[in-house]
Write an enzyme that holds these catalytic residues in place. Sequence first.
Site, PDB file in Angstrom:
ATOM      1  N   CYS A 110      -0.770 -28.290 -16.153  1.00 57.01           N
ATOM      2  CA  CYS A 110      -1.935 -27.415 -16.343  1.00 57.01           C
ATOM      3  C   CYS A 110      -1.573 -25.932 -16.358  1.00 57.01           C
ATOM      4  O   CYS A 110      -1.902 -25.198 -17.306  1.00 57.01           O
ATOM      5  CB  CYS A 110      -3.007 -27.715 -15.304  1.00 57.01           C
ATOM      6  N   HIS A 133      -5.741 -27.160  -9.842  1.00 61.31           N
ATOM      7  CA  HIS A 133      -5.815 -27.420 -11.288  1.00 61.31           C
ATOM      8  C   HIS A 133      -6.501 -26.254 -11.992  1.00 61.31           C
ATOM      9  O   HIS A 133      -7.460 -25.690 -11.474  1.00 61.31           O
ATOM     10  CB  HIS A 133      -6.597 -28.710 -11.537  1.00 61.31           C
ATOM     11  N   HIS A 149      -7.553 -27.766 -21.299  1.00 62.26           N
ATOM     12  CA  HIS A 149      -6.618 -27.922 -20.171  1.00 62.26           C
ATOM     13  C   HIS A 149      -5.659 -29.073 -20.434  1.00 62.26           C
ATOM     14  O   HIS A 149      -5.895 -29.924 -21.298  1.00 62.26           O
ATOM     15  CB  HIS A 149      -7.392 -28.154 -18.867  1.00 62.26           C
TER      16      HIS A 149
END
Length: 341
Positions: free
Chosen positions: A257, A305, A317
């Site tokens: 990420c 994240h 993402h």
Amino acid sequence: MGTHRRPKPPSRARIATLGVAAGAVSLIPTQSQAAPKPTVDEVRKQVEKLYEEATGPTEEYNGVLEKQKKLQREVDSAQDRLARKQQEFNELREQLGPLAAEQYRSGAIDSSVQLFLSSDPDDFLERAEVLGRTSARQAEALRAMQGKQRELAQERADATERLKALAETRTKAKEKKDAVQAKLTEARKLLNSLTAAQRASMQAAQERDDAAAGVSDSAASYNGPASGRAKTALDFAYAQLGKPYEWGSTGPNSYDCSGLVGASWRTAGVSLPRTVKEMYDAGRKVSRSDMQPGDIIYWYNDSQHNGMYVGNGKAIHAPRTGKNIEIVPVDSMPFFAASRP
């Protein structure tokens, strides 16, 4: 002679109770009885949970790796300095050789030997000059050598400390890596416990859920309202759609990420820290209502994240192992914060 009583026979009630107890015991499953296999939906939920649990250690691992790289550079620099100081010391020692030989011929004790035996080298040099036992040239050379010796000792100690810190960081990195690998291995075991038909069914269910939630990993060009550097960053991110998530990766064939966010903004000339936590700490925070395309979104917390806002309530993402870079609604995960590079 004592009297022996015969034991009373058990009553009917006691016999009935024992019978019920025996029946109850027979209903308890034995160790040889196998536990029921989890359903496809249960496996799917367990796998999702394991992948989510792996994201935290993944970012911690990334952080430790960055620290390790920094320490390695410092160690290399310290060792270079140490080598230079050692060379300078050796050269000074060679220069002092003729001076020591000259004093030996005159019967005096080698000043360099006295210097190193002295508990206070500075005091020795001052007294030696006063007594005329060493010339100004000798004193200057010995002082230079003494200074280089101190520098050499300091550089050696510095290099030793940095090497120790590097070794500790490498150990920590291995622990974080093992933690991630353990989660991924467990997830793979669960998936391997399914038949091919069950895996296909699970994949189909995932695709249905993604479609219902507005998730897409199909390659597309960005056509949203971003401009300037944010558009450059999002153009790059969109070009990565469909590429796989891979923990610890920063491209070009796969990303985690924070690896995707960092690579996207780097194409726009903006250098970001490596990890989610570092990006969060470094970025200028913006409220959700003020988010603009290109802003970094953080889900769950400030270290687990992140992705990039693309506009219209959606984000891009790199999700987790087993999935590809995708477009998702911002609310597909618990929103935590946003920042602007």
